[in-house]
Design a protein around this motif. Structure first.
Motif, mmCIF file in Angstrom:
data_model
loop_
_atom_site.group_PDB
_atom_site.id
_atom_site.type_symbol
_atom_site.label_atom_id
_atom_site.label_comp_id
_atom_site.label_asym_id
_atom_site.label_seq_id
_atom_site.Cartn_x
_atom_site.Cartn_y
_atom_site.Cartn_z
ATOM 1 N N UNK A 68 0.707 -1.148 -0.018
ATOM 2 C CA UNK A 68 0.212 -0.044 -0.093
ATOM 3 C C UNK A 68 0.834 1.315 -0.173
ATOM 4 N N UNK A 69 0.490 2.178 -0.794
ATOM 5 C CA UNK A 69 1.392 3.378 -1.051
ATOM 6 C C UNK A 69 1.352 4.416 0.205
ATOM 7 N N UNK A 70 1.265 3.881 1.397
ATOM 8 C CA UNK A 70 1.913 4.648 2.726
ATOM 9 C C UNK A 70 2.884 3.951 3.390
ATOM 10 N N UNK A 71 3.275 2.795 3.011
ATOM 11 C CA UNK A 71 4.489 2.033 3.365
ATOM 12 C C UNK A 71 5.798 2.287 2.519
ATOM 13 N N UNK A 72 6.820 2.798 3.344
ATOM 14 C CA UNK A 72 8.015 3.185 2.727
ATOM 15 C C UNK A 72 8.647 1.898 2.347
ATOM 16 N N UNK A 73 9.396 2.046 1.102
ATOM 17 C CA UNK A 73 10.116 1.234 0.629
ATOM 18 C C UNK A 73 11.409 1.561 -0.037
ATOM 19 N N UNK A 74 12.585 1.290 0.146
ATOM 20 C CA UNK A 74 14.101 1.763 -0.241
ATOM 21 C C UNK A 74 14.246 1.375 -1.797
#
Length: 525
Positions: free
Chosen positions: A102-108
């Motif tokens: 979901x686009x409220x979870x950060x990923x590097x």
């Protein structure tokens, strides 16, 4: 046996969905893991096939709008995992399986974390949320970011579920004119459509369980504190949690086994390492035999067709050996009023802290007040609805306010010990079941959709687990069965849900119709 990569690639360009048994893209851990183990597929071939399906079904075809951004390194990451497998290193059952966040979870991975807002369109933090790090260490491939209700449905009480300024409106793959619910709308629609093995959603109150139910998949909101919330755009420190969204219960159990664990940066997770277990190994297909389960008719009478499917589900529970006990649901009006205050206060504190942690070069809105000002000047943000919830939160007191502290303690007590726990104890049952909600409503930008309610509020406010499993269909639209328990009861709920799922075998793949099938009653005689 045909090679899975060829079969998946062929299906990827078709807007019509096949049955899960015929379409490996709709398979779960057992199908996709076995394919890699036997060499009929690789992580790279699976990743490329899902990317092709995204192009065909999300970007084109029915145009689901379920995904905001793709990880530019997904294929490279998959290829590296294939090399590890070839060298004899398999990280676990999830090795090589592609998922969405979901686009409220950060990923590097070079993608921004936007919460659906144009204000965060450049929010490339270079940070992995601890839950993402757990997943990648277990061998998962992150495909990209799923669309969502903007700000996780917390900008306006008049918002349209599944819509964001960044991604547009998510469409329900079972009827394109129907709501995908929210806020994890893109996660639910994408998993249902076979655009990834699974997705990770988030919930404050209903944001995993509602879109899971309305998109015909499994969704688990775990106990608050079982999974880290660090580097996730927040709403509520009391209620926020991430959770798995999958096409079957076993896949959710496998993901939860990896996701669960303590995080020193998130005090709520202090007990997680002691509470977590191998949820996949704990599944028991005979779990319903001898189980005592309470029946909550929270939404009874609001959708007679859903009530009929619920009665069939209850009959299946009994046939599998469960004893059912009718339980009277409590009045939640006081809990609702307290929850409103709690969320306003915690959102202001949480979003201010989150924005302060981002890069000032990439994110110019540094406070909630800045976000409100940004939205006032950006017509694309307010074309459908306003931001009165933001403004109410901005006017709310701080975390040390006595009224807030009293409300937080009272709400937890009423929803947990005096709510769910009391019902369990008085009925002498180990879990509660209820309709997860009615079928998806038609999206109406003028008047909104018809909301039939759900049982999500008590477990959300109490911080207790809530699992939804497909139980049937109303005019082709999925409806779910909720399993609710006390804190840290995920293993038992998943086992009960798995046994129910195995007993009914009801889930079927979407076919992307423009609307639900017509009825002869509408036609001229």
């Amino acid at each position: 046996m045909r090679r899975m990569v060829g079969l998946m690639a062929g299906l990827a360009v078709s807007a019509g969905a096949a049955r899960a048994a015929e379409d490996p893209a709709l398979g779960g851990l057992q199908v996709l893991g076995h394919a890699q183990a036997t060499g009929t597929a690789t992580s790279e071939s699976l990743t490329r096939a899902y990317l092709a399906r995204i192009e065909a079904l999300d970007r084109k075809g029915p145009k689901l709008n379920s995904i905001i951004a793709l990880n530019p390194h997904a294929v490279t990451d998959a290829r590296a995992l294939d090399a590890e497998r070839k060298a004899g290193k398999v990280r676990g059952p999830l090795h090589g399986l592609p998922i969405l966040l979901k686009d409220n979870i950060e990923s590097a991975d070079g993608t921004a974390t936007t919460a659906g807002s144009l204000a965060l369109k450049d929010n490339v933090t270079g940070r992995d949320a601890p839950l993402v790090r757990r997943l990648t260490e277990a061998g998962v491939v992150v495909l990209g970011k799923a669309n969502l209700s903007e700000w996780a449905n917390y900008r306006s009480s008049r918002s349209i579920s599944g819509w964001s300024a960044m991604g547009g409106l998510v469409r329900n793959p079972y009827a394109l004119d129907r709501s995908a619910c929210g806020s994890s709308a893109g996660s639910g629609a994408a998993v249902a459509a076979g655009l990834a093995f699974a997705a990770i959603g988030t919930e404050t109150d209903g944001s995993i369980t509602c879109p899971a139910a309305m998109n015909g998949i499994v969704g688990l909101k775990p106990t608050v504190g079982l999974i880290s919330r660090t580097h996730i755009v927040p709403i509520s420190a009391s209620q926020d949690t991430a959770g798995p969204m999958t096409r079957n219960v076993a896949d959710a159990a496998a993901l939860l086994t990896v996701l669960a664990g303590s995080d020193p940066a998130d005090p709520a997770t202090l007990e997680a390492d002691q509470r977590r277990t191998d949820y996949l190994k704990a599944l028991d297909p005979a779990a319903l035999k001898g189980a005592r389960i309470g029946v909550l008719r929270v939404t009874a009478g609001r959708s007679p067709q859903t009530d009929a499917v619920f009665d069939q589900a209850l009959a299946a529970l009994k046939a599998a050996g469960a004893t059912l006990v009718e339980v009277t649901p409590p009045d939640v009006s006081q809990v609702s009023a307290l929850e409103d205050l709690i969320l306003r206060v915690e959102f202001k504190a949480g979003i201010n802290a989150y924005l302060a942690s981002t890069s000032p070069d990439q994110v110019k809105t540094r406070t909630l007040a800045d976000l409100i000002a940004f939205n006032d000047l950006e017509p694309r943000e307010t074309v459908l609805f306003g931001q009165e919830t933001f403004k109410e939160a901005q006017a709310s007191p701080d975390l040390d306010d006595p009224a807030y502290l009293t409300a937080r303690a009272s709400a937890r007590r009423l929803a947990g010990p005096e709510g769910i726990d009391r019902m369990l104890a008085e009925a002498k049952v180990e879990a509660l079941v209820a309709e997860s909600g009615g079928p998806a409503s038609v999206v109406d930008r003028v008047n909104g959709g018809r909301w039939l309610g759900s049982p999500s509020e008590l477990p959300a406010v109490a911080g207790y687990p809530h699992l939804t499993v497909p139980m049937g269909y109303v005019e082709g639209l999925p409806v779910g069965l909720s399993f609710i328990g006390t804190a840290w009861s995920e293993a038992r709920l998943l086992s009960l849900g798995h046994a129910f799922e195995q007993a009914i075998q009801v889930r079927r793949a979407p076919t992307f119709p423009a609307t639900v099938n017509g009825s002869p009653a509408f036609d001229k005689p």
